[in-house]
Structure formats: C-alpha cells, structure tokens
Design an enzyme around this catalytic site. Structure first.
Site, PDB file in Angstrom:
ATOM      1  N   PRO A   1       8.511 -79.919 -64.904  1.00 45.97           N
ATOM      2  CA  PRO A   1       9.264 -79.083 -63.964  1.00 45.97           C
ATOM      3  C   PRO A   1       9.594 -79.857 -62.700  1.00 45.97           C
ATOM      4  O   PRO A   1       8.762 -80.583 -62.174  1.00 45.97           O
ATOM      5  CB  PRO A   1       8.313 -77.933 -63.646  1.00 45.97           C
ATOM      6  CG  PRO A   1       7.217 -78.014 -64.634  1.00 45.97           C
ATOM      7  CD  PRO A   1       7.166 -79.407 -65.146  1.00 45.97           C
ATOM      8  N   GLU A   2      10.819 -79.726 -62.222  1.00 47.99           N
ATOM      9  CA  GLU A   2      11.205 -80.356 -60.967  1.00 47.99           C
ATOM     10  C   GLU A   2      11.341 -79.277 -59.895  1.00 47.99           C
ATOM     11  O   GLU A   2      11.074 -78.100 -60.143  1.00 47.99           O
ATOM     12  CB  GLU A   2      12.502 -81.144 -61.173  1.00 47.99           C
ATOM     13  CG  GLU A   2      12.301 -82.251 -62.205  1.00 47.99           C
ATOM     14  CD  GLU A   2      13.129 -83.487 -61.948  1.00 47.99           C
ATOM     15  OE1 GLU A   2      13.323 -83.870 -60.786  1.00 47.99           O
ATOM     16  OE2 GLU A   2      13.583 -84.077 -62.931  1.00 47.99           O
TER      17      GLU A   2
ATOM     18  N   HIS B   1      -4.472 -71.739 -74.510  1.00 47.41           N
ATOM     19  CA  HIS B   1      -4.181 -72.571 -73.332  1.00 47.41           C
ATOM     20  C   HIS B   1      -4.142 -71.797 -72.024  1.00 47.41           C
ATOM     21  O   HIS B   1      -3.661 -72.318 -71.028  1.00 47.41           O
ATOM     22  CB  HIS B   1      -2.877 -73.372 -73.499  1.00 47.41           C
ATOM     23  CG  HIS B   1      -2.803 -74.155 -74.773  1.00 47.41           C
ATOM     24  ND1 HIS B   1      -3.737 -75.107 -75.115  1.00 47.41           N
ATOM     25  CD2 HIS B   1      -1.910 -74.116 -75.800  1.00 47.41           C
ATOM     26  CE1 HIS B   1      -3.422 -75.619 -76.296  1.00 47.41           C
ATOM     27  NE2 HIS B   1      -2.334 -75.031 -76.726  1.00 47.41           N
TER      28      HIS B   1
ATOM     29  N   ARG C   1      -0.957 -78.920 -71.910  1.00 56.72           N
ATOM     30  CA  ARG C   1      -1.305 -80.346 -71.761  1.00 56.72           C
ATOM     31  C   ARG C   1      -2.281 -80.606 -70.626  1.00 56.72           C
ATOM     32  O   ARG C   1      -2.774 -81.730 -70.468  1.00 56.72           O
ATOM     33  CB  ARG C   1      -0.026 -81.172 -71.614  1.00 56.72           C
ATOM     34  CG  ARG C   1       0.792 -81.097 -72.908  1.00 56.72           C
ATOM     35  CD  ARG C   1       1.931 -82.060 -72.919  1.00 56.72           C
ATOM     36  NE  ARG C   1       1.491 -83.441 -72.857  1.00 56.72           N
ATOM     37  CZ  ARG C   1       2.318 -84.482 -72.773  1.00 56.72           C
ATOM     38  NH1 ARG C   1       3.627 -84.270 -72.731  1.00 56.72           N
ATOM     39  NH2 ARG C   1       1.865 -85.714 -72.709  1.00 56.72           N
TER      40      ARG C   1
END
Ligand SMILES: [Zn+2]
Length: 270
Positions: free
Chosen positions: A2-3, A89, A108
């Site tokens: 994500p930016e 997760h 992750r």
C-alpha cells in the site's frame, strides 16, 4: 505494498465508520509480534482511552487517544476491518466498550503496531526521519529547489527519498515525472524552478486522483471495506514499457534505477 493514497483511503474509511468517539476496552493480541514485537502492556495502556481521531503520517495510521497514538503500518498485506467473523491471519483486535471491534489482518506479517505517548510522537523511531507531507503546504517548489541544489542523485530517487518528502512511491514518482516532462534520471540539482513548480502540481494532482479513485490495487491491497482501488487503470507510463507514449507516440522505455523499475518517454521527458 500500500502506498500513501491507499493508506489515506483506509484512514478516511475508518474515520467514517463510527469508531471515533468510542472508548477502548482492551486490545486483544493473537500472537506476539508482527514485524516487531507488540509493545509491552499495550492493552493495559489503551484500556479506557477515548479514540479522538484517526490520522495519517506518511504510510502510518495514527489512532489518536487522550494520552497516546496507536501507530499502525500495513506493511505488505495488512488491513483493518470491522470484526464480523474471525479470519485466518487476524492478529490484533481492538475492542471498544460499545462492543465495536476493529481487527487487523496481515497474511505476510510485515505490518506494525506500536503505542507512542503523545508528547513523544515527533521523536518516535518510526516518524523522526520523515520528510514533509506531499499534500501539505510545506511541500512546494521552493522546498524542492532549495533542497536539491548541487545534488547529483537522479530526481526520481530524490522524490522517493522518505527523508525529503514522504509517500511518493515508485508508481507515483514515474507518473508525476512523466506529467511534468522531466526525465527520471536527471540530476536533482539540475531541476529548474519551473520544473519544480510542475512537479509539485503533478505530484499533488496524481496523489489526489489516486486517493479519490480508492488507491491502486497492486497484489493484496484492499481498503477496509474490502473494495479494490482502481487507480492502476489510469497509469500512463508505469508498467507500460514498449507501448506508445500517450503524449507523443514514441516507445516508452524502462530501466532499473536505484533498484526500482522506472518508466519514461525519452522523447518528451528531458
Ligand atoms: Zn512522449
């Protein structure tokens, strides 16, 4: 990953979902760490704190309470969502006294959660090196011009350096340089005042458009409603090597600069 526009969207989305104004009851940690260990006594410190606002600084989310900032980074695959059912997760659940729950999911586990006392925010190890916000008044052509004189580093590398200006990632740097007609490899010190003006305008415009489009879905990013962003459909040069330049028709080029794929038109970017 994500930016800035994606993180801004998460902020806007969470801010509109009724959590602001609620009181934390506890923070449930479903493991010991993400990228770094969770801070000691996190739940105890946050219990009873009122959530005042949700901010963004660079790509960090800051949940502001009366005494603390709960800092969150999404890493590669992190997302916040209203808790309805448990998912694989899920690592952190923020509980509010109202019964509202907000959950952080991160397959992750490059995400981050930390708590910072309010008066320590500027000195925080996550934030202290960060440059100006690209959508703030501090980011202007005078700033670019003054900070780049005599520098030989490519302008693209300078724009992506988080110590100078935050949140201009690879995609947005490529697109803004194309829009401003500046070649990514140009030494930063050779940027003219007029080009600095154009870069500020284009960086702001592109980031704002990306925010309004819901961000760019690349790999795993989803906003907190689970929707995909669609800004990636508007890239003019990014990931388009070999295609015709949308401005002049020349073949777009690509090259790895400072470890990142860079795309530009050698004909109309000088
Ligand atoms: Zn061109």
């Amino acid at each position: 990953m994500p930016e800035l526009p994606e993180v801004e969207n998460v902020k806007l989305s969470l801010s509109s979902q009724g959590y602001v104004g609620q009181q934390f009851s506890k923070i449930e940690l479903l493991r010991k760490d993400l990228r770094v260990p969770f801070p000691r006594g996190l739940s105890k410190r946050m219990a009873g704190e009122l959530l005042i606002a949700i901010h963004r600084r660079a790509k960090y989310l800051l949940f502001e309470t009366e005494h603390f900032y709960l800092l969150s980074h999404l890493g590669m695959t992190g997302s916040w969502r209203s808790f309805d059912q448990a998912l694989k997760h899920d690592h952190v659940i923020l509980h509010f006294t109202s019964g509202y729950r907000l959950v952080f999911n991160d397959p992750r586990r490059f995400g981050l959660l930390d708590v910072i006392a309010k008066e320590q925010l500027a000195k925080s190890r996550w934030l202290k090196h960060l440059g100006v916000e690209p959508l703030s008044a501090e980011f202007n052509s005078e700033y670019i011009f003054a900070k780049t004189r005599r520098l030989k580093v490519p302008i693209k590398g300078w724009l992506m350096d988080q110590r100078r200006v935050v949140g201009v990632g690879n995609i947005y740097a490529s697109e803004a340089l194309f829009a401003a007609k500046v070649k990514p490899t140009r030494p930063a010190g050779k940027i003219t005042r007029a080009e600095a003006d154009a870069l500020v305008v284009e960086i702001r415009r592109i980031l704002q458009e990306a925010i309004e489009a819901g961000g760019s879905t690349i790999r795993d990013y989803r906003n907190s409603h689970g929707a995909e962003g669609n800004f990636q459909k508007r890239f003019l040069v990014y990931d388009r090597a070999g295609e015709a330049c949308p401005r002049c028709g020349a073949r777009l080029r690509s090259k790895v600069i400072a470890g990142r794929n860079t795309f530009w038109c050698a004909h109309c970017q000088v």
